[in-house]
Enzyme design. Structure first.
Site, PDB file in Angstrom:
ATOM      1  N   PRO A 291      45.744  37.377  39.758  1.00 51.88           N
ATOM      2  CA  PRO A 291      45.066  38.664  39.855  1.00 51.88           C
ATOM      3  C   PRO A 291      44.341  39.026  38.566  1.00 51.88           C
ATOM      4  O   PRO A 291      44.873  38.826  37.469  1.00 51.88           O
ATOM      5  CB  PRO A 291      46.221  39.642  40.104  1.00 51.88           C
ATOM      6  CG  PRO A 291      47.408  38.990  39.482  1.00 51.88           C
ATOM      7  CD  PRO A 291      47.219  37.515  39.671  1.00 51.88           C
ATOM      8  N   ARG A 293      41.142  41.754  38.590  1.00 48.26           N
ATOM      9  CA  ARG A 293      40.728  43.111  38.923  1.00 48.26           C
ATOM     10  C   ARG A 293      41.890  44.022  39.340  1.00 48.26           C
ATOM     11  O   ARG A 293      41.991  45.153  38.880  1.00 48.26           O
ATOM     12  CB  ARG A 293      39.737  42.985  40.083  1.00 48.26           C
ATOM     13  CG  ARG A 293      39.048  44.224  40.515  1.00 48.26           C
ATOM     14  CD  ARG A 293      38.287  43.929  41.820  1.00 48.26           C
ATOM     15  NE  ARG A 293      37.461  42.733  41.750  1.00 48.26           N
ATOM     16  CZ  ARG A 293      36.170  42.729  41.428  1.00 48.26           C
ATOM     17  NH1 ARG A 293      35.555  43.854  41.172  1.00 48.26           N
ATOM     18  NH2 ARG A 293      35.491  41.599  41.382  1.00 48.26           N
ATOM     19  N   CYS A 361      15.932  50.297  28.012  1.00 46.63           N
ATOM     20  CA  CYS A 361      14.532  50.198  28.414  1.00 46.63           C
ATOM     21  C   CYS A 361      14.408  49.180  29.538  1.00 46.63           C
ATOM     22  O   CYS A 361      13.965  48.043  29.328  1.00 46.63           O
ATOM     23  CB  CYS A 361      13.683  49.783  27.227  1.00 46.63           C
ATOM     24  SG  CYS A 361      13.811  50.986  25.924  1.00 46.63           S
TER      25      CYS A 361
HETATM   26  C1  LIG Z   1      37.696  35.643  38.824  1.00 53.08           C
HETATM   27  C2  LIG Z   1      38.823  34.787  39.121  1.00 53.08           C
HETATM   28  C3  LIG Z   1      40.084  35.332  39.364  1.00 53.08           C
HETATM   29  C4  LIG Z   1      40.331  36.817  39.420  1.00 53.08           C
HETATM   30  O1  LIG Z   1      39.659  37.447  40.447  1.00 53.08           O
HETATM   31  P1  LIG Z   1      39.915  39.002  40.698  1.00 53.08           P
HETATM   32  O2  LIG Z   1      39.007  39.341  41.824  1.00 53.08           O
HETATM   33  O3  LIG Z   1      39.544  39.717  39.458  1.00 53.08           O
HETATM   34  O4  LIG Z   1      41.351  39.161  41.039  1.00 53.08           O
HETATM   35  C5  LIG Z   1      41.131  34.472  39.575  1.00 53.08           C
HETATM   36  N1  LIG Z   1      40.957  33.127  39.563  1.00 53.08           N
HETATM   37  C6  LIG Z   1      39.755  32.573  39.336  1.00 53.08           C
HETATM   38  C7  LIG Z   1      39.630  31.103  39.319  1.00 53.08           C
HETATM   39  C8  LIG Z   1      38.652  33.370  39.131  1.00 53.08           C
HETATM   40  O5  LIG Z   1      37.463  32.807  38.920  1.00 53.08           O
END
Ligand SMILES: *Cc1c(COP(=O)(O)O)cnc(C)c1O
Length: 431
Positions: A291, A293, A361
């Site tokens: 996780p 986000r 800008c």
């Molecule tokens: C971006 C990413 C995540 C995290 O994704 P979220 O949407 O922020 O939970 C996990 N693993 C990989 C490989 C990613 O590229």
């Protein structure tokens, strides 16, 4: 309110983790990112306990640190018993410098350079998540030169479209990431990895996308991965020990988005995975999740000061703020929707429909369009909610705006986690 750490106090001001945001804006200046450490820790614990409860010890969340990367967040993740994933030498360096246990660090990315690989091995990185054959060969070579056996996972593309925005869909067959099962390339890279003597194949990884609210895309992906694990076992005898299901659980950016119970989602997903494993006659691998986000987004807000309020008769109303795409490029990049709020008029009726514009800008430098806020005047504090993920980490110095500071708050303390950039910082590398 959008999240439980938000409220309105007796002065009609927005509160965040119990703090008056207008006071925070006064104390630290604007723009400023404010992060709720308590909520970050709570989210870490929800994932950690849910994974352990369902899959036992060893199963753990890895914080996807590209969402928000600074020394403090790695310290928090480590403190909460999480591993982490990094996508560059830079992120790895920060994790290393913050004292993170390198055994629990997973290095992602679709194009790791020779230097990245060398640096990671110097840091005694736990795992590479290998994207492609060239990288696999290079890792095996460098591991051989060091006389070590480097642990790896392989990034596999299960071919799931989780129905999110195209730009952030990464699990479908035509993705730039990983090797697709459907095309046979996934099996080929597994066999390739098994043929090398200086890499230890520990398992598989998939990441199907972001901002996913349902459980089905994850269980669909897990089912495909488990079948693939069975196929690998049948063809090669190799038993996959780790299955990393990536990140991507959604967060609530606007009132219309659902409230997600991450623990309950993990319970639902776990039940299915165990059934798939037993139906396919394979030993349950250790399950990891990544996780990003969902750990930090709702734990962050950005505070700005309103400058000009421009009404173009018959067209639109622009409310300009003292930041913009350099501190939050997500609307400019892919029209991500945010909730905007006048922090000093928090309880007032939000019936002023406007475009919130940044100060760069660049006509595309917008934070929100057709958003409703209370009646704005110069000097108001505008807060954008749910900015804890992919804002600070995506920030730039475009137009030579210094990056805002990150202030961490929790029930009993508040402190600066990342200092505000100065004008001197802007020329520190100029010769
Ligand atoms: C971006 C990413 C995540 C995290 O994704 P979220 O949407 O922020 O939970 C996990 N693993 C990989 C490989 C990613 O590229």
């Amino acid at each position: 309110m959008l999240h439980k750490n938000l409220g309105i106090n007796e002065n009609n001001h927005l509160t965040f983790c119990g703090y008056d945001t207008v006071e925070l804006a006064k104390e630290y200046g604007t723009p400023v990112y404010v992060m709720d450490e308590d909520l970050i820790r709570e989210n870490c614990r929800i994932y950690k306990t849910a994974l352990e409860r369902n899959f036992g010890k060893g199963s753990m969340p890895l914080y996807a640190s590209k969402a928000f990367s600074c020394k403090k967040i790695y310290e928090i993740a480590k403190d909460e018993g999480l591993g982490c994933d990094v996508v560059s030498g830079g992120e790895l360096y920060i994790a290393y410098k913050s004292g993170f246990d390198m055994n629990n660090v997973f290095f992602h990315g679709n194009n790791k350079t020779e230097k990245d690989i060398e640096f990671a091995m110097n840091c005694k990185l736990g795992y590479f998540v290998v994207d492609n054959n060239e990288e696999l060969t290079e890792i095996n070579k460098q591991a051989g030169e060091r006389n070590i056996k480097q642990k790896i996972l392989l990034r596999i593309t299960p071919g799931i479209d989780p129905h999110t925005h195209k730009a952030i869909v990464t699990g479908s067959v035509d993705s730039k990431f990983g090797s697709a099962i459907e095309t046979g390339q996934a099996m080929a890279i597994v066999k390739h990895a098994l043929s090398f003597s200086n890499v230890e194949l520990c398992g598989l990884h998939c990441h199907i996308g972001s901002q996913i609210f349902e459980c089905e895309p994850f269980t669909d992906a897990a089912e495909i991965m488990i079948k693939f694990i069975k196929q690998i076992k049948d063809e090669t005898g190799y038993e996959t020990k780790i299955l990393n299901l990536g990140g991507g659980m959604g967060v609530r950016y606007i009132e219309e988005d659902p409230i997600i119970d991450y623990g309950k989602n993990i319970d639902t997903i776990a039940e299915k995975i165990k059934a798939y494993a037993s139906n396919n006659g394979i030993t349950m691998p250790t399950i990891l999740m990544e996780p990003g986000r969902s750990l930090v987004a709702a734990a962050g807000i950005t505070l700005y000061t309103v400058g000009s309020v421009k009404e173009i008769p018959g067209f639109k109303k622009y409310v300009s703020i003292d930041g913009g795409m350099p501190d939050n490029p997500r609307y400019a990049l892919y029209q991500s929707i945010y909730t905007c709020f006048l922090a000093n008029k928090a309880g007032d009726k939000a019936d002023y429909t406007c475009t919130v514009a940044g100060r760069c800008c660049e006509s595309g430098d917008l934070i929100a369009e057709n958003t409703k806020i209370a009646n704005p005047v110069r000097g108001d504090i505008l807060s954008v909610l749910c900015t804890g993920a992919y804002n600070y980490s995506m920030a730039s110095n475009y137009n030579k705006l210094p990056r805002p500071p990150v202030v961490m708050v929790s029930k009993n303390k508040k402190y600066i986690a990342v200092a505000k950039e100065s004008y001197e910082d802007l020329i520190r590398n100029d010769l």
